[in-house]
Design an enzyme around this catalytic site. Structure first.
Site, PDB file in Angstrom:
ATOM      1  N   LYS A  52      20.110 -57.162   6.831  1.00 10.79           N
ATOM      2  CA  LYS A  52      20.360 -58.068   7.861  1.00 10.79           C
ATOM      3  C   LYS A  52      19.202 -58.154   8.818  1.00 10.79           C
ATOM      4  CE  LYS A  52      25.333 -57.383   7.032  1.00 10.79           C
ATOM      5  NZ  LYS A  52      26.689 -56.769   7.601  1.00 10.79           N
ATOM      6  N   GLN A  96      28.503 -51.716  11.193  1.00 10.93           N
ATOM      7  CA  GLN A  96      28.716 -51.910   9.883  1.00 10.93           C
ATOM      8  C   GLN A  96      30.053 -50.931   9.531  1.00 10.93           C
ATOM      9  OE1 GLN A  96      26.883 -54.032   7.906  1.00 10.93           O
ATOM     10  NE2 GLN A  96      27.918 -53.093   5.829  1.00 10.93           N
ATOM     11  N   ASP A 119      30.810 -60.755  13.627  1.00  9.43           N
ATOM     12  CA  ASP A 119      31.404 -60.602  12.353  1.00  9.43           C
ATOM     13  C   ASP A 119      32.998 -61.218  12.456  1.00  9.43           C
ATOM     14  OD1 ASP A 119      30.406 -59.024  10.153  1.00  9.43           O
ATOM     15  OD2 ASP A 119      30.560 -57.222  11.525  1.00  9.43           O
TER      16      ASP A 119
HETATM   17  N1  GUN Z   1      31.021 -53.936   5.273  1.00 10.85           N
HETATM   18  C1  GUN Z   1      31.041 -54.567   4.430  1.00 10.85           C
HETATM   19  N2  GUN Z   1      31.059 -55.959   4.633  1.00 10.85           N
HETATM   20  C2  GUN Z   1      30.748 -55.980   6.187  1.00 10.85           C
HETATM   21  C3  GUN Z   1      30.388 -57.176   6.873  1.00 10.85           C
HETATM   22  O1  GUN Z   1      30.528 -58.269   6.580  1.00 10.85           O
HETATM   23  N3  GUN Z   1      30.519 -56.647   8.450  1.00 10.85           N
HETATM   24  C4  GUN Z   1      30.294 -55.351   8.525  1.00 10.85           C
HETATM   25  N4  GUN Z   1      30.322 -54.983   9.774  1.00 10.85           N
HETATM   26  N5  GUN Z   1      30.488 -54.309   7.670  1.00 10.85           N
HETATM   27  C5  GUN Z   1      30.816 -54.520   6.535  1.00 10.85           C
END
Ligand code: GUN
Length: 294
Positions: A52, A96, A119
């Site tokens: 990311k 995350q 998100d």
């Molecule tokens: N863990 C797995 N997928 C995601 C996501 O799209 N966002 C976040 N914050 N954590 C994740």
């Protein structure tokens, strides 16, 4: 069979975002700034967050990676969230998941300012999504919608079977496909661990979206000819390659692809789209803050 190429489409989207960032720079505007909070040392999470941050650099965003040890308390994390909410330089941020077990994820997600929740996990944004209002759409479902749209997969009146009801993928996906418009206007079945005779549903489905995390779960005899298959599975399976593992999806790709009209590969399907759509949400967050300050 047409492959839904997430590598190609995500690159197209990143190029479109880069062009927008270049315009912002030309106008002397602030560029979007995404922060990512990572608690602990989970291998997969480290990889995702690293990707990311790298993607931010590629499109010209600013980024911050905030790492905490896995012994971090809920109060410490809530304190950081308060800071991020108040920091005017940060346009959007993510925490995350999964979080270590001493931390209540729901409490954390509720503390994130909805205006910075790129998100789309905060109930306010989730509710807006369900009510077809403008908001941040969770990145993985958003990426799937974009793939369907860019490959012109028909969805109106189609039967979509979503397998898995997680808050991150299955549940929002089921809402989005049932919304008005395109991609949408579909009849949706949300299947999960208590669903009976799941093959009877998948055999009727025009579009199957699997978000289970069970390698090679969906077999050719569970689908009809001409089906569209979206594979959200990303399970690390031991392998004798350099890394010691390989990424495997929920779908028996070799056999199912012979019957499918459209199918996503793993890797290279939904995964890269998730990151591109997080960037898109961050750009949207920046633009909304600009509008608000006018
Ligand atoms: N863990 C797995 N997928 C995601 C996501 O799209 N966002 C976040 N914050 N954590 C994740």
């Amino acid at each position: 069979m047409q492959l839904l190429d997430g590598v190609k489409v995500s690159n197209d989207i990143k190029n479109e975002i880069t062009a927008q960032v270049d315009l912002m720079k030309e106008r002397g505007e602030k560029v979007p700034h995404l922060a990512a909070v990572l608690v602990g040392n989970d291998g997969a999470s480290l990889t995702y967050v690293g990707s990311k941050v790298k993607a931010c650099e590629r499109v010209g965003f600013e980024s911050s990676l905030i790492k905490f040890p896995d012994t971090t308390t809920e109060e410490e994390l809530l304190q950081k969230i308060k800071e991020l909410n108040e920091n005017d330089d940060i346009d959007g941020y993510i925490v995350q998941l999964p979080l270590p077990k001493q931390i209540d994820s729901q409490k954390i997600l509720l503390a994130i300012s909805p205006s910075k929740d790129v998100d789309g996990f905060h109930p306010e944004n989730f509710g807006k999504m369900a009510q077809e209002m403008q908001t941040f759409i969770p990145a993985t479902p958003f990426g799937i919608m974009e793939l369907l749209e860019r490959y012109k997969v028909e969805t109106q009146g189609k039967h979509v079977v979503v397998i898995g009801r997680s808050h991150i993928v299955g549940r929002p996906m089921s809402i989005l496909m049932g919304r008005k418009g395109y991609p949408g206007n579909a009849t949706v079945t949300l299947a999960h661990s208590h669903t009976q005779n799941i093959e009877e549903l998948t055999k009727q489905a025009d579009i199957i979206i699997t978000a289970l995390g069970v390698p090679n779960y969906l077999k050719a005899d569970m689908v009809k000819d001409g089906v569209t298959v979206i594979d959200v599975g990303i399970t690390r399976v031991p392998s004798d390659n350099e890394k010691g593992y390989k990424i495997t999806g929920d779908v028996d790709f070799e056999m199912v692809s012979k019957k499918a009209a459209f199918i996503t590969p793993v890797p290279g399907g939904v995964g890269p789209m998730t990151i591109a759509m997080l960037l898109k949400n961050t750009l949207l967050a920046r633009q909304m803050r600009n509008e608000k300050n006018k």
